[in-house]
Structure formats: structure tokens, C-alpha cells
Design a protein around this motif. Structure first.
Motif, mmCIF file in Angstrom:
data_model
loop_
_atom_site.group_PDB
_atom_site.id
_atom_site.type_symbol
_atom_site.label_atom_id
_atom_site.label_comp_id
_atom_site.label_asym_id
_atom_site.label_seq_id
_atom_site.Cartn_x
_atom_site.Cartn_y
_atom_site.Cartn_z
ATOM 1 N N TYR A 5 0.829 -1.207 0.000
ATOM 2 C CA TYR A 5 0.000 0.000 0.000
ATOM 3 C C TYR A 5 0.862 1.255 0.000
ATOM 4 C CZ TYR A 5 0.815 1.380 4.869
ATOM 5 O OH TYR A 5 1.397 1.823 6.022
ATOM 6 N N GLU A 6 2.097 1.161 0.549
ATOM 7 C CA GLU A 6 2.983 2.320 0.619
ATOM 8 C C GLU A 6 3.529 2.723 -0.746
ATOM 9 O OE1 GLU A 6 5.466 2.782 4.417
ATOM 10 O OE2 GLU A 6 5.220 0.606 4.247
ATOM 11 N N CYS A 7 3.422 1.832 -1.724
ATOM 12 C CA CYS A 7 3.891 2.172 -3.073
ATOM 13 C C CYS A 7 2.989 3.220 -3.723
ATOM 14 C CB CYS A 7 3.932 0.925 -3.954
ATOM 15 S SG CYS A 7 5.122 -0.334 -3.415
ATOM 16 N N GLY A 8 1.727 3.313 -3.275
ATOM 17 C CA GLY A 8 0.786 4.245 -3.881
ATOM 18 C C GLY A 8 1.259 5.691 -3.838
ATOM 19 N N PRO A 9 1.501 6.245 -2.638
ATOM 20 C CA PRO A 9 1.982 7.623 -2.583
ATOM 21 C C PRO A 9 3.340 7.812 -3.238
ATOM 22 C CG PRO A 9 1.985 6.616 -0.392
ATOM 23 C CD PRO A 9 1.235 5.701 -1.291
ATOM 24 N N CYS A 10 4.160 6.767 -3.272
ATOM 25 C CA CYS A 10 5.469 6.862 -3.920
ATOM 26 C C CYS A 10 5.298 7.001 -5.438
ATOM 27 C CB CYS A 10 6.319 5.642 -3.583
ATOM 28 S SG CYS A 10 8.026 5.743 -4.178
ATOM 29 N N PHE A 11 4.385 6.222 -6.012
ATOM 30 C CA PHE A 11 4.098 6.360 -7.446
ATOM 31 C C PHE A 11 3.654 7.786 -7.771
ATOM 32 C CE2 PHE A 11 3.046 1.581 -7.733
ATOM 33 C CZ PHE A 11 4.273 1.287 -8.288
ATOM 34 N N LEU A 12 2.768 8.331 -6.935
ATOM 35 C CA LEU A 12 2.248 9.671 -7.199
ATOM 36 C C LEU A 12 3.326 10.734 -7.016
ATOM 37 C CD1 LEU A 12 -1.283 9.423 -5.545
ATOM 38 C CD2 LEU A 12 -0.687 9.245 -7.972
ATOM 39 N N ARG A 13 4.211 10.551 -6.038
ATOM 40 C CA ARG A 13 5.321 11.500 -5.860
ATOM 41 C C ARG A 13 6.235 11.475 -7.078
ATOM 42 N NH1 ARG A 13 10.350 10.882 -5.119
ATOM 43 N NH2 ARG A 13 10.229 8.708 -4.480
ATOM 44 N N GLN A 14 6.571 10.270 -7.535
ATOM 45 C CA GLN A 14 7.423 10.162 -8.723
ATOM 46 C C GLN A 14 6.743 10.776 -9.944
ATOM 47 O OE1 GLN A 14 9.367 6.556 -9.841
ATOM 48 N NE2 GLN A 14 9.732 5.895 -7.744
ATOM 49 N N LEU A 19 6.632 14.825 -14.014
ATOM 50 C CA LEU A 19 5.844 15.802 -14.761
ATOM 51 C C LEU A 19 6.441 17.201 -14.653
ATOM 52 C CD1 LEU A 19 2.204 14.640 -13.949
ATOM 53 C CD2 LEU A 19 3.240 14.751 -16.226
ATOM 54 N N ASP A 20 6.842 17.582 -13.440
ATOM 55 C CA ASP A 20 7.423 18.914 -13.246
ATOM 56 C C ASP A 20 8.735 19.068 -14.007
ATOM 57 O OD1 ASP A 20 5.350 19.747 -11.656
ATOM 58 O OD2 ASP A 20 6.357 19.288 -9.764
ATOM 59 N N LEU A 21 9.482 17.959 -14.140
ATOM 60 C CA LEU A 21 10.747 18.008 -14.872
ATOM 61 C C LEU A 21 10.532 17.948 -16.385
ATOM 62 C CD1 LEU A 21 12.838 15.580 -12.637
ATOM 63 C CD2 LEU A 21 13.181 18.050 -12.840
ATOM 64 N N SER A 22 9.354 17.490 -16.801
ATOM 65 C CA SER A 22 9.106 17.243 -18.223
ATOM 66 C C SER A 22 8.453 18.411 -18.946
ATOM 67 C CB SER A 22 8.222 16.002 -18.392
ATOM 68 O OG SER A 22 8.844 14.855 -17.852
ATOM 69 N N THR A 23 7.617 19.170 -18.234
ATOM 70 C CA THR A 23 6.852 20.217 -18.912
ATOM 71 C C THR A 23 6.417 21.305 -17.947
ATOM 72 O OG1 THR A 23 4.882 20.639 -20.270
ATOM 73 C CG2 THR A 23 4.690 18.932 -18.583
ATOM 74 N N ASP A 24 6.209 22.498 -18.498
ATOM 75 C CA ASP A 24 5.654 23.621 -17.733
ATOM 76 C C ASP A 24 4.177 23.825 -18.042
ATOM 77 O OD1 ASP A 24 8.112 24.253 -16.519
ATOM 78 O OD2 ASP A 24 8.727 25.449 -18.260
ATOM 79 N N ASP A 25 3.637 22.971 -18.872
ATOM 80 C CA ASP A 25 2.247 23.090 -19.294
ATOM 81 C C ASP A 25 1.337 22.535 -18.189
ATOM 82 O OD1 ASP A 25 -0.288 22.800 -20.458
ATOM 83 O OD2 ASP A 25 0.546 22.433 -22.454
#
Length: 286
Positions: A5-14, A19-25
Motif C-alpha cells: 500500500y505504501e507504493c501508492g503515494p510513492c508512485f504519485l510523488r514520482q 511531470l514537473d521536470l518534463s513540462t511547464d504546461d
């Protein structure tokens, strides 16, 4: 390895970081994050493979944003941090050139992982603290016996930055007169090393560099190329760096192989699976 279950928030953090590193859109990020929620709602369940899930999520971000290497700058930063500490670790090895110390230094390099830490974490502080720690599991005697009794080894590298410290262990392994094959990712994923970074770090000085045929989070057996599968199958002795490779390799039958895992336990799911504490450093055969 299967997700917890702890993988869930880790997936969302990653996902947020990538996303922030990939685009400013902002509109595109909102759209992709919504699709990631849908993807996880369909696939996040007991028995799901952690590496496959993470790989699919990052592939979605890469394809939708068009950014092929979101962690490009972070990989440069990882190398810079490793090179900054290289004189210090080389001094440690001059004072104690035991095989165990070379293994420990290589594992400390595994701390340079932006998949497990956030971009705001004080990674340098973690490195300084780790230099003072001992290995919690250290199958050093079995590891050295494998170095003495095999004529070749497959070395699965992990992160850029980490590979700077891997060079020290690879150089030590050369003392045992083994042929070394060094396996890297074929496409960028997180801050994992590709052939480009491996060549820039000079890993080709120690053995042949081969690509696994995919760009996945860790090792995903269903995604590797046939060419790499033949290389993998031809090696009895394998050195596996990092959590991602541990997660993937423990999903397949390794009964006929001597596989040694070198890693820092950087998440609770991995720690619990192995039976150690968070941030413990480990060398073990499994």
C-alpha cells in the motif's frame, strides 16, 4: 517484488516530479495526472509487479510530454555529487583496501537515487552519515568465493552518479581476473544509467557495456531484449545494484545462479521484504 500500500503515494510523488521536470504546461500535467489516477485505479492491487507498474507510469509521462529524459539535469547533479566525494572515498580505500570496504563504498553510491529520495532531500548529508555505517548484512565471504571461482560476471548497474563509485568496485573485481559485462538501460528512465552515461563515466575500462533492451524501472524480465536474455542466461554469477534490480530479479527463478544484491534499503516496502531497517546497507546472496 509485489507492491504494498505504501507504493501508492510513492508512485504519485514520482509522477509529480517527472511531470514537473518534463513540462511547464499546467493543463497537460493536470490531464496526464488524471490518466495516471485512472491507470493506478485499474492496476494498483495486491499481486501487481512494482517495476512494471512504475515503468508503465513513466512511459506514459514520456510519451505524453515528449520529454525523453526528464531527469537529465538530475543525472548531471548525481555525477557532480559523486565526483565531489570521490577523493574522500578513495582516501578511505587507501586506509582500508578490503573487499568489504569496496562493496560498502559501492553501496553508498546507491544513495544517489532520485526515484527513492525527493529532489529536496539533503542527499550529501545522507552520504556523510552512511560513510560511518557498517553493512547490516554482509555475505562478503561468499561474495569473494564467487569472485574466485567464476571466470565471468554480469554487473547490473543502477543510477548515474552511483556508477562513479561502481568504478572503484569494478577495479577491485579486476584483481580476481574475471571477464566483466556491464549492463545498462537502453532508454532513459528516472536517473538510471544508460550507455551514454556509462561511457562518460569510463565504465568501458573494466568490461564490455551491454544494453538490456529497454528503459524500465529496475529489471523487468518481460521487457528485456532477446540478445540480453542470452547474455543473462549465459552468466551464473551476477552482481545486482540497487532496489529496482532487486525488485525485478526476485520475481524470476534464480536457482541456478549466484546472485549478489548490493543496495541501500531506501523504502519501507523493500526494508520489510528483506527484513532490515530503513537506510540499512546490504550485501547478500538470495
Amino acid at each position: 517484488m509485489k507492491i504494498s500500500y505504501e507504493c501508492g503515494p510513492c508512485f504519485l510523488r514520482q509522477a509529480k516530479e517527472a511531470l514537473d521536470l518534463s513540462t511547464d504546461d499546467e493543463a497537460l500535467k493536470m490531464e496526464i495526472m488524471g490518466d495516471i489516477f485512472k491507470f493506478l485505479s485499474r492496476n494498483f492491487e495486491s499481486g501487481t509487479n512494482s517495476n512494471s507498474t512504475g515503468s508503465a507510469m513513466h512511459k506514459m509521462i514520456i510519451e505524453r510530454t515528449g520529454c525523453r529524459d526528464p531527469y537529465y539535469n538530475e543525472k548531471i547533479q548525481g555525477n557532480e555529487i559523486a565526483l565531489r566525494y570521490l577523493p574522500e572515498v578513495e582516501k578511505i580505500l587507501r586506509d582500508d583496501d578490503s573487499l568489504e570496504n569496496y562493496v560498502k563504498i559501492s553501496i553508498i553510491g546507491n544513495i544517489l537515487d532520485f526515484g527513492a529520495f525527493t529532489l529536496d532531500d539533503d542527499i550529501e548529508s545522507v552520504i556523510r552519515q552512511s560513510l560511518k555505517k557498517d553493512l547490516v548484512i554482509k555475505d562478503v565471504e561468499e561474495f569473494e568465493n564467487a569472485l574466485k571461482t567464476n571466470d565471468k560476471v554480469l554487473y547490473l548497474v543502477d543510477n548515474t552518479g552511483e556508477i562513479v563509485f561502481d568504478k572503484l568496485l569494478l577495479n577491485k573485481i579486476k584483481d580476481y581476473d574475471l571477464d566483466i559485462t556491464i549492463a545498462v538501460k537502453s532508454q532513459p528512465i528516472l536517473n538510471d544509467a544508460t550507455k551514454k552515461e556509462a561511457l562518460e563515466a569510463g565504465l568501458d575500462e573494466f568490461g564490455e557495456i551491454v544494453e538490456i533492451g529497454c528503459g524500465t524501472v529496475g529489471y523487468v524480465d518481460s521487457e528485456i531484449s532477446q540478445e540480453f536474455r542470452e547474455i543473462f542466461n549465459s552468466h551464473k554469477f551476477i552482481i545486482s545494484k540497487g532496489m529496482g534490480n532487486y525488485e525485478g530479479l526476485t520475481e524470476i527463478d534464480l536457482q541456478d545462479k549466484d546472485v549478489f544484491f548490493l543496495l541501500c534499503a531506501k523504502c519501507n516496502t523493500i526494508s520489510k521484504d528483506i527484513g532490515v531497517n530503513l537506510h540499512d546497507m546490504l550485501l547478500f546472496k538470495r
